[in-house]
Design an enzyme around this catalytic site. Structure first.
Site, PDB file in Angstrom:
ATOM      1  N   GLU A 238       0.319  -1.275   6.452  1.00  0.00           N
ATOM      2  CA  GLU A 238       1.227  -0.169   6.767  1.00  0.00           C
ATOM      3  C   GLU A 238       0.612   0.752   7.823  1.00  0.00           C
ATOM      4  O   GLU A 238      -0.359   1.463   7.557  1.00  0.00           O
ATOM      5  CB  GLU A 238       1.482   0.596   5.464  1.00  0.00           C
ATOM      6  CG  GLU A 238       2.285   1.841   5.574  1.00  0.00           C
ATOM      7  CD  GLU A 238       2.311   2.595   4.247  1.00  0.00           C
ATOM      8  OE1 GLU A 238       2.758   3.754   4.255  1.00  0.00           O
ATOM      9  OE2 GLU A 238       1.883   2.035   3.217  1.00  0.00           O
TER      10      GLU A 238
ATOM     11  N   ASP B  28       0.994   4.589  -3.085  1.00  0.00           N
ATOM     12  CA  ASP B  28       1.841   5.754  -3.328  1.00  0.00           C
ATOM     13  C   ASP B  28       3.299   5.324  -3.270  1.00  0.00           C
ATOM     14  O   ASP B  28       3.602   4.133  -3.148  1.00  0.00           O
ATOM     15  CB  ASP B  28       1.554   6.865  -2.317  1.00  0.00           C
ATOM     16  CG  ASP B  28       1.797   6.437  -0.872  1.00  0.00           C
ATOM     17  OD1 ASP B  28       2.350   5.333  -0.659  1.00  0.00           O
ATOM     18  OD2 ASP B  28       1.456   7.201   0.047  1.00  0.00           O
TER      19      ASP B  28
ATOM     20  N   ASP C 249      -0.086   1.196   0.912  1.00  0.00           N
ATOM     21  CA  ASP C 249      -0.723   2.320   0.233  1.00  0.00           C
ATOM     22  C   ASP C 249      -0.316   2.389  -1.235  1.00  0.00           C
ATOM     23  O   ASP C 249       0.781   1.953  -1.621  1.00  0.00           O
ATOM     24  CB  ASP C 249      -0.341   3.639   0.912  1.00  0.00           C
ATOM     25  CG  ASP C 249      -0.920   3.741   2.325  1.00  0.00           C
ATOM     26  OD1 ASP C 249      -1.836   2.959   2.642  1.00  0.00           O
ATOM     27  OD2 ASP C 249      -0.438   4.598   3.094  1.00  0.00           O
TER      28      ASP C 249
ATOM     29  N   ASP D 111       5.665   5.785  -0.979  1.00  0.00           N
ATOM     30  CA  ASP D 111       6.054   5.165   0.278  1.00  0.00           C
ATOM     31  C   ASP D 111       5.527   3.731   0.378  1.00  0.00           C
ATOM     32  O   ASP D 111       6.227   2.829   0.842  1.00  0.00           O
ATOM     33  CB  ASP D 111       5.535   5.982   1.472  1.00  0.00           C
ATOM     34  CG  ASP D 111       6.376   7.228   1.718  1.00  0.00           C
ATOM     35  OD1 ASP D 111       7.527   7.254   1.233  1.00  0.00           O
ATOM     36  OD2 ASP D 111       5.891   8.158   2.381  1.00  0.00           O
TER      37      ASP D 111
END
Length: 636
Positions: A428, A503, A501, A505
């Protein structure tokens, strides 16, 4: 052939081996259950449930229970007639014959069953042979009988236990861990299997119970609406074109054809084909007959309504199937399947009978409902225009993949050219991509940075998807193509790793990637090439020592006995330096990778439609109901 390459061992009578009893099944399990991974494991359950369903088809059984026990064994119990317990000429009971002698069973046309999924008399033998231990309990003639087995070999005679008024059979088995790569039963997979049986057999109650510690669950499945209800359930998360599914059932002598279908506003097709309750995942003649009739009837209706005026306006099969959800169920006397796992139906006459049924019945439906017919044909004509645009986009993409040797400029490729040794990490953003490029092992690890969130293919027509630069970069880098032309053997990497990641997102990007793979490169997932990297959530420093933690629970457990620590919460891969990323997420010796599997394609299709589709209310409800099952720490 040169003499040095010849096998020097003498080939004679001593080299011919006869397998005794169930030995061949243990030596070559793939011939009977396709493989020895999770699919083969759950096929053992299916083979046993099939026998109970055959009792239901014969009219003798209305309740089937599956139980996953604490010790990892599984029981399938029905209230049918029970396996016959009488003695045979061979000096053994019929129960032992059915459990241990290949090609012995009640499915060979001697009056035991007219309609059945079993053909070869192998199913229960395979279950027995591939189990560490197994037992069969029969309730019949006022008695409870039992026989026990170890690796397919009887350990007892058929014993007579207590008196009983019950009837039926209970088969219990514990899969052999020396044969299977996993012996951990998936509740969701078995539930999906039983759900199919419930919809295909109206009035038969199926229950599933999990007794394993920490996994206790119970479900009951009973359908009164059959495959029509099944279609409604499959479409429950979608906007539908025809509110009432089209449904018809027709009998030809002792063979029955049932068809139900409904259109939604999506761009994907979902057609499930069954023969004698077997899910023919590769289709077959019944599916061919359905597709051909569907195309012809809609084209004929379009001409009558003057919506299709020339041959250039003629709709293809792909056009008329866009947005369709269908279930086809045929029951026939002598099904011809391809292979023991019965993935494809081969009876030629079934193509004709399904085609005839569809042509007659669906043509009548469209004639009696001209407004629905017009709306459907206009939808198909729109699909045709989109298909033409998608064809041009596919041609351009294909040229980039197969004719153009240039790989995407942002791809940092690996030096090894053997696909089986190589992997590609989808990262990402440029920041994490730069770190990954520095930290990787250049010999076998390729890095492809993705800019932001890729397109949601669930809500986008195909030609728009194929115009997206990030998606084109992945297709070109992977090398296997896409859609019906996707070829696993042409992949440039054995492992495709989603390295996003830890998280919200990152999770969203990951589900977008998986949705793209599922819709455009499904075999990539089916054959086990897709993985999810698990980066750490925390780094804790105590003195000069550094510790990494991947779950909130592990971090809290460490802090109970360690004070004065510095805690760093990683919100992105870019926060790590190259060495940290290698040590925690990319080093094959220390990293954690989760392989993505499709244990239940129907459930997966439903979840992708729900989570990535146009129904925010349903998506919110799903998240609220399932949030309690989340085991990762999500940022808010």
């Amino acid at each position: 052939m040169e003499q040095d390459n010849k096998i020097t061992q003498e080939y004679g009578a001593d080299q011919i081996r006869e397998c005794k009893g169930l030995e061949h099944i243990r030596l070559r399990p793939g011939m009977y259950i396709r493989n020895t991974d999770a699919y083969g494991l759950h096929h053992l359950v299916k083979e046993t449930v099939d026998n109970s369903i055959d009792e239901a088809l014969a009219g003798y059984c209305d309740t089937i229970s599956v139980t996953i026990h604490k010790d990892g064994s599984c029981s399938i119990r029905d209230n049918g007639r029970g396996i016959p317990t009488g003695m045979r000429e061979e000096g053994i009971s019929t129960v032992e014959l059915v459990m241990t002698h290949p090609n012995a069973g009640g499915k060979f046309g001697d009056g035991g069953y007219e309609i059945s999924s079993g053909l070869h008399g192998v199913g229960l033998k395979a279950v027995n042979a591939l189990s560490e231990v197994a037992s069969v309990d029969v309730y019949q003639n006022g008695k409870h009988y039992r026989q026990e087995y170890k690796i397919g070999v009887p350990q007892t005679e058929l014993m007579v236990l207590e008196d009983t008024t019950e009837t039926g059979t209970c088969v219990t088995f514990k899969p052999d861990a020396t044969i299977f790569s996993t012996v951990d039963f998936s509740y969701a997979t078995i539930k999906g299997m039983l759900r199919d049986f419930a919809f295909l057999n109206v009035g038969v109650k199926l229950t599933l119970t999990d007794e394993r510690e920490g996994q206790e669950k119970h479900d009951e499945m009973l359908s009164t609406g059959g495959i029509k209800e099944y279609v409604e359930v499959l479409n429950q998360d979608k906007e539908v074109l025809n509110q009432e599914p089209v449904y018809f059932k027709k009998k030809f002598n002792k063979e029955t054809i049932e068809i139900a279908f409904q259109y939604n506003d999506g761009y994907n097709e979902q057609i499930l084909a069954f023969a004698n309750n077997v899910n023919n995942v590769e289709g077959g003649t019944h599916l061919d007959g359905f597709k051909a009739a569907l195309t012809k009837v809609i084209n004929d209706a379009g001409k009558k309504l003057n919506l299709i005026k020339t041959d250039d306006d003629k709709l293809s099969g792909e056009d008329v199937r866009e947005g369709i959800t269908a279930v086809i169920s045929v029951k026939l006397l002598n099904p011809q399947f391809e292979g023991q796992t019965k993935t494809k139906l081969g009876n030629a006459d079934m193509r004709t009978l399904v085609n005839k049924t569809m042509t007659e019945e669906f043509a009548t439906v469209l004639e009696e409902n001209p407004s629905i017919a017009k709306e459907l044909i206009l939808k198909c004509l729109t699909a045709k225009k989109a298909r033409e645009a998608a064809r041009k986009a596919r041609e351009a993409t294909r040229k980039g993949v197969f004719e153009n040797t240039r790989l995407p400029g942002k791809l940092a490729d690996c030096s090894c050219k053997d696909p089986e040794l190589c992997e590609i990490c989808l990262v990402e953003g440029d920041s994490a991509g730069g770190t990954a490029k520095q930290g990787r092992d250049r010999r076998f690890q390729a890095i492809l940075p993705l800019r932001g969130k890729i397109l949601n293919v669930e809500k986008t027509r195909q030609h728009r998807v194929l115009e997206n630069e990030e998606i084109k970069a992945m297709i070109t880098a992977f090398g296997g193509g896409m859609l019906e032309e996707f070829d696993v053997t042409k992949l440039r990497y054995d492992r495709v790793i989603c390295m996003t990641d830890a998280d919200v997102d990152g999770s969203h990007i990951r589900i977008l990637l998986l949705t793209f793979f599922y819709r455009y490169m499904k075999p990539l997932i089916e054959e086990g090439h897709v993985y999810i990297a698990q980066p750490p959530l925390y780094k804790i420093t105590k003195g000069k020592q550094e510790y990494y933690f991947y779950t909130e629970e592990d971090k809290e457990e460490f802090l109970k006995s360690n004070e004065r620590c510095d805690i760093q919460r990683y919100k992105g891969l870019g926060e790590m330096d190259a060495k940290q990323l290698w040590d925690t997420t990319m080093n094959p010796e220390t990293r954690t990778l989760r392989r993505v599997t499709i244990e239940d394609a129907v459930e997966a299709d439903s979840h992708f439609s729900l989570l990535m589709g146009d129904q925010p209310e349903l998506r919110r409800k799903f998240i609220e109901e399932n949030a309690k099952y989340a085991n990762t720490d999500l940022d808010t």
